[in-house]
Design an enzyme around this catalytic site. Structure first.
Site, PDB file in Angstrom:
ATOM      1  N   ARG A  14      29.089  36.645  30.442  1.00 30.48           N
ATOM      2  CA  ARG A  14      29.276  34.908  30.419  1.00 30.48           C
ATOM      3  C   ARG A  14      29.746  35.042  31.774  1.00 30.48           C
ATOM      4  O   ARG A  14      29.369  34.215  32.652  1.00 30.48           O
ATOM      5  CB  ARG A  14      30.313  34.438  29.548  1.00 30.48           C
ATOM      6  N   ILE A  15      31.417  35.526  31.813  1.00 33.65           N
ATOM      7  CA  ILE A  15      32.109  36.087  33.531  1.00 33.65           C
ATOM      8  C   ILE A  15      31.467  36.677  34.632  1.00 33.65           C
ATOM      9  O   ILE A  15      31.339  35.193  35.061  1.00 33.65           O
ATOM     10  CB  ILE A  15      32.836  37.096  33.167  1.00 33.65           C
ATOM     11  N   ARG A  61      38.202  46.328  33.426  1.00 33.06           N
ATOM     12  CA  ARG A  61      38.704  47.552  33.142  1.00 33.06           C
ATOM     13  C   ARG A  61      38.911  48.913  34.367  1.00 33.06           C
ATOM     14  O   ARG A  61      37.980  48.953  34.895  1.00 33.06           O
ATOM     15  CB  ARG A  61      38.297  48.188  31.855  1.00 33.06           C
ATOM     16  N   GLU A  96      46.892  51.550  34.147  1.00 29.18           N
ATOM     17  CA  GLU A  96      48.042  50.553  34.317  1.00 29.18           C
ATOM     18  C   GLU A  96      48.642  50.536  32.811  1.00 29.18           C
ATOM     19  O   GLU A  96      48.165  50.992  32.138  1.00 29.18           O
ATOM     20  CB  GLU A  96      47.222  48.998  34.996  1.00 29.18           C
ATOM     21  N   HIS A 127      46.391  42.796  36.958  1.00 25.36           N
ATOM     22  CA  HIS A 127      46.281  42.358  35.406  1.00 25.36           C
ATOM     23  C   HIS A 127      45.978  40.788  34.634  1.00 25.36           C
ATOM     24  O   HIS A 127      46.673  40.425  33.728  1.00 25.36           O
ATOM     25  CB  HIS A 127      45.703  42.784  34.349  1.00 25.36           C
ATOM     26  N   ALA A 154      44.038  38.322  35.854  1.00 23.64           N
ATOM     27  CA  ALA A 154      42.381  37.446  35.782  1.00 23.64           C
ATOM     28  C   ALA A 154      42.904  36.017  34.600  1.00 23.64           C
ATOM     29  O   ALA A 154      42.008  35.231  35.235  1.00 23.64           O
ATOM     30  CB  ALA A 154      41.310  38.086  34.991  1.00 23.64           C
TER      31      ALA A 154
HETATM   32  C1  DGY Z   1      40.663  40.545  28.245  1.00 22.39           C
HETATM   33  O1  DGY Z   1      41.071  39.521  28.124  1.00 22.39           O
HETATM   34  O2  DGY Z   1      40.499  41.395  27.740  1.00 22.39           O
HETATM   35  C2  DGY Z   1      41.384  40.157  29.811  1.00 22.39           C
HETATM   36  O3  DGY Z   1      41.646  41.305  30.341  1.00 22.39           O
HETATM   37  C3  DGY Z   1      42.536  39.233  30.056  1.00 22.39           C
HETATM   38  O4  DGY Z   1      42.459  39.070  31.169  1.00 22.39           O
END
Ligand code: DGY
Length: 339
Positions: free
Chosen positions: A160-161, A252, A281, A301, A303
């Protein structure tokens, strides 16, 4: 009132005038909860909402029915251990797709256009010593030009992303979309042809990872973490990339070998990198090999960190939890069939 404070003011406060039954135990601080606190409070709990910073391996307590994570990724949860106990797992897909796609494009632009170097220069008070010059702080252009009419965008992982990120990039004039995904899933030619037509691209094609690294002008890593994808971006793959190419990782940190990437940047095998995630991280300090690389733009992190998206994720995590506790269908449940 600024937009941010307006949005903050939409954090609704609710007053309840009676004890409605369930015990709610909340870690009170805005940082990852301490392991000992979690282990102390799990016994007797029916459900738990965790974040991606909370490792879920063995959780004691026979009453536990559900682990609901406020994230789309769930590699911090040991699914085998959880399945053996018959627990349900909820997660938050879809609601963060747009925010992550937005940030992926931002990282591609920042990495290509020396965003890290430029911001750092201004913040360190160095602009007065920086003389504008025809080719200083230049980088590869994301959008096509008359002289450079082809742009190939690659995706490692095409869920999706990735597909929403692709749609974001269409106005930049990209011409080809290449992707590699789970080798065991066959190419979806009909879907790819439909995407190419929809976005007016010359091709949307599933390719092997070597071709993906060789051909991509920007390579987006948007695949799940875990042992199957550990260090899939390694020295061998980075050496195949174009010298002008950009690597973006918004999935990741474990997918990318940080030392190999730092070497690739230092020795100019690729142009730049934009990272939302880094292996190990949050222990990514000033002496980290990637932090030392000027053409590596790193954000911590974030996003999914829009006010709108985080509210949706929190709501979805709560809905998953409540549905599982009440024995109903969870809005988004991890499929444990093949665990
Ligand atoms: C998640 O929700 O897995 C993402 O890494 C958040 O940015």
């Amino acid at each position: 009132m600024s937009v941010a404070s307006h949005l903050h003011s939409e954090r609704f406060k609710v007053v309840v005038c009676r004890n409605l039954g369930p015990d709610l135990v909340i870690w009170p601080e805005d940082r990852a909860c301490e392991r000992s606190w979690l282990m102390e409070n799990i016994p007797g709990a029916t459900g738990v909402i965790v974040m991606l910073t909370d490792k879920v391996r063995s959780l004691s307590g026979p009453s536990l029915k559900v682990v609901s994570t406020m994230s789309v990724g769930y590699e911090h949860i040991d699914l085998k251990a959880v399945a053996q106990r018959g627990l349900k797992v909820g997660y938050t897909p879809d609601v963060l797709t747009d925010a992550v796609a937005d940030l992926s494009v931002m990282l591609a632009l920042m990495a290509g256009r020396n965003g890290g170097v430029g911001v750092d220069l201004v913040q360190k008070g160095q602009w007065p010593n920086f003389s504008w010059a025809p080719f200083s702080l230049c980088g590869p252009q994301l959008s096509t030009t008359a002289a450079s009419p082809t742009r190939k965008i690659g995706f490692l992982g095409f869920g999706r992303i990735a597909q929403v990120t692709l749609a974001r990039l269409v106005p930049f004039g990209i011409t080809h979309c290449l992707y590699s995904s789970n080798p065991s899933s066959p190419p979806n030619h009909a879907r790819d042809a439909a995407l190419a037509k929809q976005h007016n691209l010359q091709a949307v094609s599933k390719v092997d990872i070597d071709e993906l690294s060789r051909e991509s002008d920007v390579l987006f890593i948007l695949a799940p973490g875990g042992s199957d994808t550990y260090h899939v971006v390694d020295e061998r793959l980075l050496r195949k990339m174009k010298r002008t190419s950009i690597l973006v990782n918004a999935s990741r940190g474990t997918l990318v070998d940080s030392d190999a990437l730092a070497k690739a940047l230092r020795e100019g095998w690729i142009w730049g990198a934009g990272l939302d995630v880094v292996e190990g991280e949050p222990n990514v300090a000033i002496d980290h090999p990637l932090v030392k690389e000027p053409r590596c733009v790193i954000v911590p992190h974030v996003a999914s960190a829009t006010l709108e998206t985080r509210r949706e994720m929190a709501t979805r995590a709560a809905q998953n939890l409540i549905a599982a506790i009440l024995g109903g269908e969870m809005p988004a449940q991890v499929n444990m069939a093949n665990v």
